[in-house]
Design an enzyme around this catalytic site. Structure first.
Site, short mmCIF file in Angstrom:
data_model
loop_
_atom_site.label_atom_id
_atom_site.label_comp_id
_atom_site.label_asym_id
_atom_site.label_seq_id
_atom_site.Cartn_x
_atom_site.Cartn_y
_atom_site.Cartn_z
N GLU A 1 0.87 -1.17 0.00
CA GLU A 1 0.00 0.00 0.00
C GLU A 1 0.91 1.22 0.00
OE1 GLU A 1 -3.17 -0.12 -0.36
OE2 GLU A 1 -3.49 -2.27 -0.08
N CYS B 1 -1.70 9.35 2.20
CA CYS B 1 -1.41 8.84 0.85
C CYS B 1 -2.52 9.17 -0.13
CB CYS B 1 -1.18 7.33 0.90
SG CYS B 1 -2.54 6.40 1.63
#
Length: 486
Positions: free
Chosen positions: A254, A288
């Site tokens: 991720e 993110c």
């Protein structure tokens, strides 16, 4: 100050709290006032080995434990988080400079993911598949991979450690967790304490607080873990994936993003402004999924820009303990320098600062920049801080091209009065997740979470946890007698 920082500044290996034996300490600082919170003597490669061996030993019995019994551990862990919510919130504010709002957001999601872990323990199902061979029964079993190594980041450390640790354990695996050096307590030993108090058998979850300067690639090269779940930058993720591949391990990655929030010509401008400001500046932009780029149709660009800038100017930067603070400190001085460098570079390339925030220690006030050259590398990279780039466009085709003009593909959003127009726009974007008439920052326990391109490999959440942390095993049974050609 929470007792967590004195009580949990240790390694947690094989069910025991112990000091590391490395030759130096990781110093845990409050990024707002630089107060020393804790000092943790780092773990060596030998202690990483001890942690993995403990997980390997404990895992066999845990996998054989009735999943209804395993489920009880996660029910208790959830109750403990609810009981200790104020203490954990204080630790989030102190260790990572999260605002009160951010701490509440992280804890809300952490509880949701623990609720999902309760159900996940019962999710693996086997199958019986037809065979072309008479009398043969093909059984396919879902079994734990064995031991999972988890590497978590500093921005949502409690949530993003739990997000891999809890499902991996619920599905019958052992786990070794390596938290980020800037968040060793909230992202590491606090998680271990939570599961210890919830009754998880010793050895199943281990936490090693260490640094690659000490252990090199020992954490990912070790022969015991079959899966490495990594959340962090694409640069480090590429290295993790390379090492895993060389050792025949599965990696779940991720990674970073360079998301865009797009405002089409028929959007509700006031609502789009609210969504864009949150999407860019939540947790100082250290997310993110944050909207690095805000793309606005030229027909509404003037109105949007005026309202966006006005709202950004109202965001209070300061002490994260103050409930009215929206922008707290970034995680450390190197991050503050990096964000300042991005603004300086943009201005040097010809951008205009509509808002030019000042930097005081780790407090970085928000900036809004426009007029960046179309070929600027800054528009294609992840900026982990409170800096927004406003980019006008002419029509949907140009918007699609601009959104996709990046090596990343994690999240994004589009605002429009026509929902199906928004859905059709979203389908054209090379990204793992996209949101219509909302912000770019979302996570839910049962939807597939992950990115395309440099934003990662694999998915987490819900049923995708089965793909991440279990494997399939074919066992056939021949009820008759096979015929052999010789």
């Amino acid at each position: 100050m929470s007792s967590y920082f004195t009580d949990l500044a240790q390694q947690y290996i094989d069910g025991e709290w112990r000091p590391g034996t490395g030759s130096w300490d990781i110093i845990d600082f409050n990024p707002y006032d630089n107060e020393k919170l804790a000092s943790v003597t780092i773990a060596t490669a030998d202690e990483v080995d001890a942690a993995y061996r403990a997980a390997e030993r404990a895992q066999k019995q845990w996998a054989a434990t009735n999943p209804y019994a395993r489920r009880a551990v996660f029910e208790k862990a959830l109750r403990l988080v609810e009981e200790r919510e104020e203490e954990i919130s204080e630790a989030i504010v102190a260790e990572l400079g999260g605002t009160r709002l951010k701490a509440a957001f992280e804890l809300h999601l952490a509880k949701e993911f623990l609720r999902e872990a309760v159900h996940l323990a019962l999710r693996p199902e086997g199958r019986i598949i037809p065979s072309p061979v008479d009398g043969k029964e093909n059984r396919v079993y879902r079994v734990p991979v064995g031991v999972v190594g988890v590497i978590s980041p500093f921005n949502f450390p409690f949530l993003l450690s739990l997000k891999s640790v809890a499902p991996a354990l619920a599905l019958g695996n052992g786990v070794v967790l390596k938290p980020h050096q800037n968040t060793p307590i909230v992202g590491g030993t606090l998680v271990a304490k939570l599961f210890e108090d919830a009754g998880l058998p010793g050895g199943l979850l281990n936490v090693v607080v260490t640094d690659i300067a000490e252990i090199g690639d020992a954490f990912i090269e070790h022969p015991v873990p079959k899966v490495i779940s990594f959340t962090g930058s694409d640069k480090v993720g590429r290295h993790v994936a390379t090492v895993c591949a060389a050792h025949f391990k599965r990696s779940v990655l991720e990674l970073g993003g360079n998301s865009a929030l797009v405002v089409l010509d028929d959007a509700d401008v006031d609502y789009a402004v609210d969504a864009a400001v949150f999407s860019r500046y939540v947790h100082q932009g250290q997310v993110c999924m944050a909207a690095n780029r805000v793309l606005v149709d030229r027909t509404v660009a003037d109105e949007f820009t005026e309202k966006f800038v006005a709202k950004v100017r109202t965001l209070k930067t300061g002490d994260p303990r103050d409930p009215s603070t929206v922008i707290g400190p970034v995680i450390n001085s190197s991050q503050a320098d990096a964000v300042s460098g991005v603004v300086d570079q943009a201005l040097a390339e010809g951008a205009t600062a509509l808002v030019h925030g000042t930097v005081t220690d780790n407090l970085v006030e928000p900036s809004v920049l426009t007029g960046l050259p179309a070929d600027s590398a800054l528009l294609r990279q992840e900026v982990f801080g409170p800096v927004a780039f406003l980019v006008p466009f002419d029509g949907e085709e140009e918007a699609v091209r601009l959104v996709n003009d990046t090596p990343y593909g994690l999240s994004g959003a589009v605002h429009t009065a026509d929902v199906e127009r928004g859905v059709n726009f979203a389908k054209r974007i090379d990204t793992g997740m996209f949101h219509v008439n909302d912000g770019t920052v979302h996570d839910e326990p049962i939807v597939p979470f992950g990115g395309e391109k440099h934003s990662g490999v694999g998915r987490l959440n819900g049923d995708t946890m089965l793909d991440a942390f279990t494997t399939q095993k074919w066992i056939s049974v021949q009820h008759g007698r096979s015929g052999f050609p010789f």
